[in-house]
Scaffold this motif. Sequence first.
Motif, PDB file in Angstrom:
ATOM      1  N   GLY A  32       0.788  -1.229   0.000  1.00 27.60           N
ATOM      2  CA  GLY A  32       0.000   0.000   0.000  1.00 27.60           C
ATOM      3  C   GLY A  32       0.817   1.273   0.000  1.00 27.60           C
ATOM      4  N   GLU A  33       2.104   1.179  -0.380  1.00 28.06           N
ATOM      5  CA  GLU A  33       2.975   2.352  -0.330  1.00 28.06           C
ATOM      6  C   GLU A  33       2.807   3.280  -1.538  1.00 28.06           C
ATOM      7  N   LEU A  34       2.046   2.859  -2.538  1.00 27.24           N
ATOM      8  CA  LEU A  34       1.958   3.632  -3.782  1.00 27.24           C
ATOM      9  C   LEU A  34       0.555   4.156  -4.036  1.00 27.24           C
ATOM     10  N   ASP A  35      -0.284   4.193  -3.014  1.00 26.16           N
ATOM     11  CA  ASP A  35      -1.662   4.659  -3.177  1.00 26.16           C
ATOM     12  C   ASP A  35      -1.708   6.181  -3.210  1.00 26.16           C
ATOM     13  N   ARG A  36      -1.175   6.756  -4.266  1.00 24.61           N
ATOM     14  CA  ARG A  36      -1.072   8.215  -4.406  1.00 24.61           C
ATOM     15  C   ARG A  36      -0.635   8.540  -5.817  1.00 24.61           C
ATOM     16  N   ASP A  37      -0.597   9.822  -6.140  1.00 21.08           N
ATOM     17  CA  ASP A  37       0.001  10.223  -7.408  1.00 21.08           C
ATOM     18  C   ASP A  37       1.497   9.888  -7.352  1.00 21.08           C
ATOM     19  N   VAL A  38       1.981   9.215  -8.396  1.00 18.67           N
ATOM     20  CA  VAL A  38       3.377   8.799  -8.348  1.00 18.67           C
ATOM     21  C   VAL A  38       3.885   8.509  -9.751  1.00 18.67           C
ATOM     22  N   VAL A  39       5.135   8.859  -9.994  1.00 21.93           N
ATOM     23  CA  VAL A  39       5.855   8.416 -11.188  1.00 21.93           C
ATOM     24  C   VAL A  39       6.777   7.285 -10.747  1.00 21.93           C
ATOM     25  N   VAL A  40       6.438   6.089 -11.172  1.00 20.68           N
ATOM     26  CA  VAL A  40       7.232   4.914 -10.818  1.00 20.68           C
ATOM     27  C   VAL A  40       8.457   4.870 -11.731  1.00 20.68           C
TER      28      VAL A  40
END
Length: 620
Positions: free
Chosen positions: A468-476
């Motif tokens: 659940g660490e990527l539940d946000r706006d993000v550029v992977v």
Amino acid sequence: MPPVPVHPVVEEVTRRIADRSAASRSAYLDRIAAARSTGPARAGLGCGNLAHGFAACSGTDRLALSGLRKPGIAIISAYNDLLSAHQPLHEYPEWIKAAAREAGGVAQFAGGVPAMCDGITQGRDGMELSLFSREVIAMATGIALSHEMFDGTLLLGVCDKIVPGLLIGALSFGHLPAILVPAGPMASGLPNKEKARVRQLFAEGRATREELLEAESASYHSAGTCTFYGTANSNQLVVEVMGLHLPGASFVPPGTPLRRALTEEAARRVVALSREDEYTPVGAVVSERSVVNGVVSLLATGGSTNHTMHLVAIAAAAGIQLTWDDFADLSSVVGLLASVYPNGNADINHFHAAGGVQFLIGTLLDAGLLHEDVRTVAGDGLHRYRREPVLDGDRLTWREVPTRSLDETVLRPAEAPFAPDGGLRMLSGNLGRAVIKVSAVAREHRVVRAPARVFTSQQGFLEAFRAGELDRDVVVVIRHQGPRANGMPELHGLTPALGALMDRGHRIALITDGRMSGASGKVPAAIQLTPEAAAGGPLARIEDGDEVVLDATTGRLDVLVDETELARRPLRDGPADEATWTGTGRELFTALRRAVGPADQGASVFGPMTPGHFGAPARV
């Protein structure tokens, strides 16, 4: 009816390719002209050499080979019965030998080439050998043809790296006529969109492994090529538009009388092309104009991003210098005419039924977006590819196709495209250059500005997603996935998780020096970034939290960090060292990893090794 004038941008791109390639193309054509023999090539062999070449033959084939009059045809095949796309090829050699004999030639199975499946190796260590397999296939093709027994060749292969590898190898023997012989797609199974839905549910923990396997098995269910429009089917379409298949051969299903008739006709045709009156070497079929035709067809159908490397490498094998700028400029004037998964709901069988390659070529010719004046294995002029093959009793013939699409939800005319450009775009900025496929990306998702989260492996990303660490706006950012780092594996296994994040309302993008292939979908993905991290590219200096902009509308790809500060940062992480890059056969490919060039030069181990070929040394 006079030919339609070629579009000025298509004409200009073709001219500049010819200009920049003048010296290398001329040298190539001189080389293949010098290699041509006026009679059967085996006539130049000593008696002992020749005797070895027909020792296992009998009957009329033995007489033909010892008689030095009939042309010899090499069969080079990627057959194995592990892969659905290649399993049908097991019957082809006997058909070909009989048809070649009937046409006054003699065919021999000259060699096999490896054929690995990216679907089986996806997300596994074996995927790190996938791109390098293209070079192995090219070299294996060269070994088969090096016996100098042959006056023409039939290249039997379908998928991903296999067709480019066969063609690159054949172009080293460019004085020989060559025809690519496909196997055709499997019947339509579970719709690809439904398969993708179950994959995403599984990634989110809302479907079981049993449910996922049931969906996958219902999609990939029989002999033949997978039906989505990935690299395998892009291969078939592109090489047909380049004039390297018989007209209409690409998407005829295996196990049908028409498929067999086309295979037998390819044998008869290559015998004819080896004779003086119709002599057509493959090095002449692959020309500046045919390469541009291949790029246009790829763009017009939203085909695989892998071909931004494969077509560059194929062109280079024929002395032609193709660049990513050429792709970008052609994309600006070529509309998207096909809606095939992952760019739509239809599969390749629906595309074929709507008019397929023949309608596509016709509408692009009528719009001036293809060069008509090319040499093909069917004869001079691309107009020959406006006709489809049919059986009249037992006789193979070709007929005109309807001048309109039979399903405009799948295939449209050039004057009414799904989108005004070709779906493949180039990105550039302070991170370098990358490719993005936007044909399946909604317009509202084509611009993303968000903090970076950096990973060095697919597994690291998936663990963060599940936590659940990527539940946000993000550029992977997933780095050290380029050709020098680990062979540039496809990262298609990331798509379900990235899609799930997008569906939760987040602004999501991916940046990587790896590949996503023809199966990349709705997530904006800047891929094949060059220079790669392992060559000291700026990607190796990004840190978690850096603001990144991916703008597919303006072609921008930047990290919003002062350039002086970015340059001062140390190179982060590093690719696997040679002690770590072992297992699953990877250690056997260390030499290729050291020699491979950048993605925008085809990610090839062939060609000149100049000081600027590699960028900074890899840290291995």
